[in-house]
Write a protein that holds these residues in place. Structure first.
Motif: not given
Length: 259
Positions: A31-32, A38-45, A65-66
């Motif tokens: 996760i780190k 660059g993975i941000k916590d407002d994404s569609v994954i 928040n993803s």
């Protein structure tokens, strides 16, 4: 051979236990690394090859928040994941599909993550073309995988681990996979016009995570076979040494779709 044929041979519950251990093994470091890439916590994954959802849970817990879409072509594994993760509500969606020819519309995802999937694919180029298609402009792909030459390095050097790597690689080839995929993935990403390429590694070491977490589940019944009994003894002798250690390299391959 379908993946379901494999877990039917070894037992569904036993395979679930293996996959759960694999998903959580050093996941905090993974996760780190995902955040560093660059993975941000407002994404569609999109999680490709999500299986029973153990790593899906890791992603859901660390990116609250993803939205996660868990894609797999195995109905039984997806059903297990759906039952296990139903308390996450509409933050997770389960999709039975094949990344080689998926029905997802163009330019849909911010992020595509494929963890220990590409070594199993018969045509990695087709899969990467699909990933490129479904990524939004500027979207990111992160492929976490291995290369047999870099997996399971031991001290002292242990021929059993070396032979196991060799046999796993041969087996993967026999079912149209490629356990040496690590050495070619970045080249394939470049060939298919992914930009800002990067490769990183997360190293799991037994002196940090505990040696027992690296121990394979060998059936003690093999002790009754004189040939296999020798292997079993060598295997346990290695792990029982108070100074022995093992490390595993997880390789992270990164690319972006042009904006």
């Amino acid at each position: 051979m379908a993946y379901s044929d494999i877990y039917k041979q070894i037992g569904f519950q036993k395979e679930l236990m293996r996959l759960q251990k694999q998903a959580n093994f050093g996941s905090d470091r993974e996760i780190k690394m995902l955040r560093n890439l660059g993975i941000k916590d407002d994404s569609v994954i999109l999680e490709v090859g999500s299986g029973p959802g153990f790593y899906t849970k890791v992603l859901l817990d660390n990116f609250p928040n993803s939205e996660i879409i868990a894609l797999d072509n195995d109905e039984a594994l997806l059903n297990f994941a759906h039952n296990m993760l139903n308390n996450y509500g509409n933050r997770v969606t389960f999709m039975q599909d094949d990344i080689m020819k998926c029905t997802i519309p163009d330019e849909y995802f911010d992020i595509v993550i494929a963890r220990f999937v590409f070594q199993h694919l018969s045509d990695q180029i087709i899969a990467l073309k699909e990933i490129y298609r479904i990524l939004k402009p500027g979207g990111k792909v992160i492929i976490i995988d291995v290369d047999s030459e870099l997996w399971g390095l031991t001290y002292p050097k242990n021929e059993l681990i070396k032979n196991l790597n060799s046999n796993l690689s041969k087996y993967q080839t026999s079912i149209n996979g490629n356990r040496e995929i690590g050495r070619v993935l970045l080249t394939l990403l470049k060939k298919l016009n992914f930009k800002n390429l990067n490769i990183e590694a997360v190293i799991n070491h037994s002196d940090i995570l505990g040696k027992e977490n690296f121990r394979f589940n060998l059936d003690k019944g093999i002790e009754n076979d004189p040939r296999l009994g020798v292997i079993f003894k060598e295997y346990n002798d290695f792990f029982n040494l108070n100074y022995s250690s093992i490390m595993i390299l997880k390789l992270f391959f990164y690319g972006e779709k042009s904006k």
